[in-house]
Design a protein around this motif. Structure first.
Motif, mmCIF file in Angstrom:
data_model
loop_
_atom_site.group_PDB
_atom_site.id
_atom_site.type_symbol
_atom_site.label_atom_id
_atom_site.label_comp_id
_atom_site.label_asym_id
_atom_site.label_seq_id
_atom_site.Cartn_x
_atom_site.Cartn_y
_atom_site.Cartn_z
ATOM 1 N N GLU A 105 11.642 10.133 1.998
ATOM 2 C CA GLU A 105 12.921 9.907 1.325
ATOM 3 C C GLU A 105 12.727 9.807 -0.190
ATOM 4 N N MET A 106 11.707 9.051 -0.602
ATOM 5 C CA MET A 106 11.448 8.880 -2.030
ATOM 6 C C MET A 106 11.147 10.215 -2.700
ATOM 7 N N MET A 107 10.260 11.002 -2.099
ATOM 8 C CA MET A 107 9.843 12.253 -2.711
ATOM 9 C C MET A 107 10.978 13.276 -2.760
ATOM 10 N N MET A 121 0.286 15.601 0.796
ATOM 11 C CA MET A 121 -0.043 14.856 -0.420
ATOM 12 C C MET A 121 -0.319 13.388 -0.106
ATOM 13 N N ALA A 122 0.536 12.799 0.744
ATOM 14 C CA ALA A 122 0.348 11.396 1.122
ATOM 15 C C ALA A 122 -0.993 11.193 1.813
ATOM 16 N N ASN A 123 -1.336 12.085 2.729
ATOM 17 C CA ASN A 123 -2.623 11.979 3.428
ATOM 18 C C ASN A 123 -3.787 12.062 2.449
ATOM 19 N N GLY A 153 2.060 0.655 -1.354
ATOM 20 C CA GLY A 153 2.821 0.516 -2.597
ATOM 21 C C GLY A 153 2.211 1.310 -3.735
ATOM 22 N N ILE A 154 0.874 1.309 -3.805
ATOM 23 C CA ILE A 154 0.192 2.084 -4.843
ATOM 24 C C ILE A 154 0.424 3.574 -4.639
ATOM 25 N N VAL A 155 0.300 4.026 -3.381
ATOM 26 C CA VAL A 155 0.512 5.443 -3.083
ATOM 27 C C VAL A 155 1.937 5.864 -3.430
ATOM 28 N N MET A 156 2.924 5.050 -3.038
ATOM 29 C CA MET A 156 4.318 5.389 -3.320
ATOM 30 C C MET A 156 4.570 5.466 -4.821
ATOM 31 N N ALA A 157 3.925 4.570 -5.580
ATOM 32 C CA ALA A 157 4.117 4.579 -7.023
ATOM 33 C C ALA A 157 3.444 5.779 -7.681
ATOM 34 N N MET A 158 2.291 6.214 -7.113
ATOM 35 C CA MET A 158 1.492 7.243 -7.775
ATOM 36 C C MET A 158 1.761 8.658 -7.291
ATOM 37 N N MET A 159 2.444 8.831 -6.163
ATOM 38 C CA MET A 159 2.662 10.187 -5.656
ATOM 39 C C MET A 159 3.458 11.052 -6.624
ATOM 40 N N LEU A 160 4.292 10.427 -7.440
ATOM 41 C CA LEU A 160 5.049 11.169 -8.446
ATOM 42 C C LEU A 160 4.277 11.264 -9.765
#
Length: 253
Positions: A105-107, A121-123, A153-160
């Motif tokens: 949803e975020m991406m 990307m998440a993996n 939380g770190i992954v969600m913040a850094m994926m973008l």
């Protein structure tokens, strides 16, 4: 931040703060609970809430004053350019949806990536953190440990891949081993992507290890600010000296 004053319910809680962070730099903001640390970064990213306001000063990002931006303009910056790791990432996540669905949803809100690209990307990010991404993406937050949720939380913040990352007490709820791992991962993110990081913590030991500069807050005032090595080795304020002396030391008997 230039001459920033912040209030809650019309009562000033942060006074005349001036701070600056460059690309690829880590700034540590330290002080005890209630000193105004978290309030500073919430103000910077626009998350003070309805009862909080910036009464005076300016908050500039890449030369633009965030306080003059409309909500839709800010929304385009939050995430893709300015990321946030919350103090309790499990509480910041929806308990009724899997990690994978929340990541997707975020991406999709900020990119044109399809579902397969997002999951790949998440993996890849989870793999860098030595975690099984396939398991985490299928899990709900309550099925993961505190350390795993913090990494989510770190992954969600850094994926973008933001240029600026705020981390609000990212290690306070973790055991000592998980704290060391999260701090190491934040440093890797800075080194790999050139991300500037503002980390808020009461632990000056963490700041002395990872930060380039340190800002010391006390009762809403910025009382000391400079290169970390200078502040740690030659503190000018009695309060800063007390924070440094409170760091546990291992001694031989």
């Amino acid at each position: 931040m230039r001459n920033v004053e912040i209030s809650y319910d019309s009562k000033a809680v942060v006074h005349n703060v001036n701070l600056k962070i460059k690309y690829g730099e880590i700034l540590g903001i330290v002080g005890e609970s209630g000193s105004g640390k978290s309030t500073l970064i919430k103000a910077a990213i626009g998350l003070l809430g309805n009862d909080g306001s910036i009464n005076k000063g300016n908050v500039f990002y890449k030369g633009n004053d965030l306080l003059n931006m409309k909500s839709e303009e800010l929304r385009k910056i939050r995430g893709p350019e300015m990321g946030m790791i919350f103090q309790n990432c499990e509480a910041a996540l929806s308990p009724t949806r899997t990690i994978g669905s929340q990541l997707k949803e975020m991406m999709k809100q900020h990119t044109d990536m399809d579902e397969k690209e997002i999951l790949n990307m998440a993996n890849a990010f989870f793999q860098k953190m030595n975690l099984d991404g396939s398991r985490i993406l299928k899990s709900y937050p309550f099925e993961l440990s505190g350390g795993m949720n913090q990494r989510v939380g770190i992954v969600m913040a850094m994926m973008l891949k933001p240029d600026l990352l705020f981390a609000d007490e990212p290690t306070s709820a973790l055991d000592i081993i998980s704290q060391a791992q999260v701090v190491g991962e934040l440093k890797k993110l800075r080194d790999e992507f050139g991300t500037a990081i503002v980390i808020v913590t009461h632990n000056i030991g963490i700041v002395s290890y990872m930060a380039d500069k340190v800002a010391v807050m006390n009762q809403g005032n910025l009382i000391e600010y400079g290169e970390t090595k200078d502040v740690i080795n030659n503190p000018k304020q009695a309060y800063t000296k007390k924070l440094i002396s409170a760091v546990p030391k291992i001694r031989k008997e």
